[in-house]
Motif scaffolding. Structure first.
Motif, PDB file in Angstrom:
ATOM      1  N   ARG A  22       1.081  13.997  10.342  1.00  0.00           N
ATOM      2  CA  ARG A  22       1.703  14.141   9.020  1.00  0.00           C
ATOM      3  C   ARG A  22       3.175  13.733   9.062  1.00  0.00           C
ATOM      4  N   ASP A  23       3.684  13.436  10.261  1.00  0.00           N
ATOM      5  CA  ASP A  23       5.094  13.069  10.407  1.00  0.00           C
ATOM      6  C   ASP A  23       5.279  11.589  10.095  1.00  0.00           C
ATOM      7  N   PHE A  24       5.238  11.266   8.781  1.00  0.00           N
ATOM      8  CA  PHE A  24       5.317   9.878   8.361  1.00  0.00           C
ATOM      9  C   PHE A  24       6.695   9.286   8.628  1.00  0.00           C
ATOM     10  N   GLY A  25       7.725  10.120   8.698  1.00  0.00           N
ATOM     11  CA  GLY A  25       9.057   9.623   9.017  1.00  0.00           C
ATOM     12  C   GLY A  25       9.107   9.039  10.414  1.00  0.00           C
ATOM     13  N   ARG A  26       8.344   9.644  11.323  1.00  0.00           N
ATOM     14  CA  ARG A  26       8.316   9.163  12.701  1.00  0.00           C
ATOM     15  C   ARG A  26       7.304   8.045  12.851  1.00  0.00           C
ATOM     16  N   ASP A  27       6.094   8.273  12.353  1.00  0.00           N
ATOM     17  CA  ASP A  27       5.021   7.302  12.527  1.00  0.00           C
ATOM     18  C   ASP A  27       5.094   6.178  11.502  1.00  0.00           C
ATOM     19  N   GLY A  28       5.502   6.509  10.300  1.00  0.00           N
ATOM     20  CA  GLY A  28       5.607   5.502   9.247  1.00  0.00           C
ATOM     21  C   GLY A  28       4.260   5.011   8.761  1.00  0.00           C
ATOM     22  N   VAL A  29       4.262   4.547   7.548  1.00  0.00           N
ATOM     23  CA  VAL A  29       3.046   3.977   6.956  1.00  0.00           C
ATOM     24  C   VAL A  29       3.373   2.659   6.251  1.00  0.00           C
ATOM     25  N   ASP A  30       4.591   2.197   6.445  1.00  0.00           N
ATOM     26  CA  ASP A  30       5.063   1.038   5.700  1.00  0.00           C
ATOM     27  C   ASP A  30       4.279  -0.227   6.029  1.00  0.00           C
ATOM     28  N   ASP A  31       3.869  -0.390   7.290  1.00  0.00           N
ATOM     29  CA  ASP A  31       3.078  -1.569   7.632  1.00  0.00           C
ATOM     30  C   ASP A  31       1.695  -1.492   6.999  1.00  0.00           C
ATOM     31  N   ARG A  32       1.124  -0.290   6.913  1.00  0.00           N
ATOM     32  CA  ARG A  32      -0.176  -0.118   6.253  1.00  0.00           C
ATOM     33  C   ARG A  32      -0.054  -0.349   4.747  1.00  0.00           C
ATOM     34  N   ALA A  33       1.071   0.093   4.174  1.00  0.00           N
ATOM     35  CA  ALA A  33       1.314  -0.162   2.751  1.00  0.00           C
ATOM     36  C   ALA A  33       1.424  -1.664   2.503  1.00  0.00           C
ATOM     37  N   ALA A  34       2.030  -2.399   3.431  1.00  0.00           N
ATOM     38  CA  ALA A  34       2.126  -3.856   3.301  1.00  0.00           C
ATOM     39  C   ALA A  34       0.735  -4.490   3.319  1.00  0.00           C
ATOM     40  N   VAL A  35      -0.170  -3.950   4.120  1.00  0.00           N
ATOM     41  CA  VAL A  35      -1.561  -4.439   4.131  1.00  0.00           C
ATOM     42  C   VAL A  35      -2.186  -4.234   2.753  1.00  0.00           C
ATOM     43  N   LEU A  36      -1.966  -3.065   2.170  1.00  0.00           N
ATOM     44  CA  LEU A  36      -2.534  -2.782   0.848  1.00  0.00           C
ATOM     45  C   LEU A  36      -1.948  -3.699  -0.227  1.00  0.00           C
ATOM     46  N   ILE A  37      -0.674  -4.023  -0.115  1.00  0.00           N
ATOM     47  CA  ILE A  37      -0.046  -4.971  -1.044  1.00  0.00           C
ATOM     48  C   ILE A  37      -0.745  -6.322  -0.929  1.00  0.00           C
ATOM     49  N   LEU A  38      -0.948  -6.756   0.293  1.00  0.00           N
ATOM     50  CA  LEU A  38      -1.614  -8.030   0.553  1.00  0.00           C
ATOM     51  C   LEU A  38      -3.039  -8.028   0.007  1.00  0.00           C
ATOM     52  N   GLU A  39      -3.777  -6.988   0.285  1.00  0.00           N
ATOM     53  CA  GLU A  39      -5.172  -6.920  -0.161  1.00  0.00           C
ATOM     54  C   GLU A  39      -5.267  -6.789  -1.674  1.00  0.00           C
ATOM     55  N   THR A  40      -4.296  -6.116  -2.301  1.00  0.00           N
ATOM     56  CA  THR A  40      -4.240  -6.047  -3.764  1.00  0.00           C
ATOM     57  C   THR A  40      -4.102  -7.455  -4.335  1.00  0.00           C
ATOM     58  N   TRP A  41      -3.217  -8.238  -3.748  1.00  0.00           N
ATOM     59  CA  TRP A  41      -2.997  -9.604  -4.215  1.00  0.00           C
ATOM     60  C   TRP A  41      -4.268 -10.442  -4.035  1.00  0.00           C
TER      61      TRP A  41
END
Length: 137
Positions: A109-128
């Motif tokens: 749950r420690d998103f500050g440490r692990d981050g999810v930004d690269d996964r969010a970028a995947v979702l942006i790409l797949e949305t497009w």
């Protein structure tokens, strides 16, 4: 290639349009939204994308917020510095969905440490990719 712009981290993903899928590449540190442009230049040189997508974090009522202006500025700088085609993509809820994906796969749950930004970028790409598929049908 897609970027999930943030003030502390910028997620990056690459994808294959033919398959309609993306994969996380990296998360770049940023200082108040300013990345290491040399690092981005190296990624663009290595991957040579046909198009660069930048997530646009619209509000649920379709209005823009301060982060939208910053994401647009980031996109304009990408275009200006590297002469790549840049397209903004509605990214509402991608970070929320990416966090859910991490939790579902047993992640921290420690998103500050692990981050999810690269996964969010995947979702942006797949949305497009899905938008392009819908337009051509």
């Amino acid at each position: 290639m897609a970027f999930d712009f943030g003030t502390r981290r910028i997620g990056v993903a690459s994808g294959q349009e033919m398959l309609g899928t993306g994969k996380p590449l990296t998360m770049l540190p940023a200082r108040d939204g300013v990345p290491d442009w040399d690092q981005i230049g190296r990624l663009l040189k290595e991957w040579q994308p046909d198009r660069v997508l930048v997530g646009l974090p619209l509000n649920m009522d379709d209005t823009e917020n301060d982060m939208c202006a910053r994401a647009r500025k980031f996109g304009k700088r990408l275009h200006g510095r590297f002469h790549v085609e840049v397209e903004m993509v509605d990214e509402r809820l991608t970070s929320f969905e990416a966090k859910g994906d991490v939790m579902a796969s047993g992640g921290s749950r420690d998103f500050g440490r692990d981050g999810v930004d690269d996964r969010a970028a995947v979702l942006i790409l797949e949305t497009w990719f899905h938008q392009q598929e819908s337009r051509s049908s």
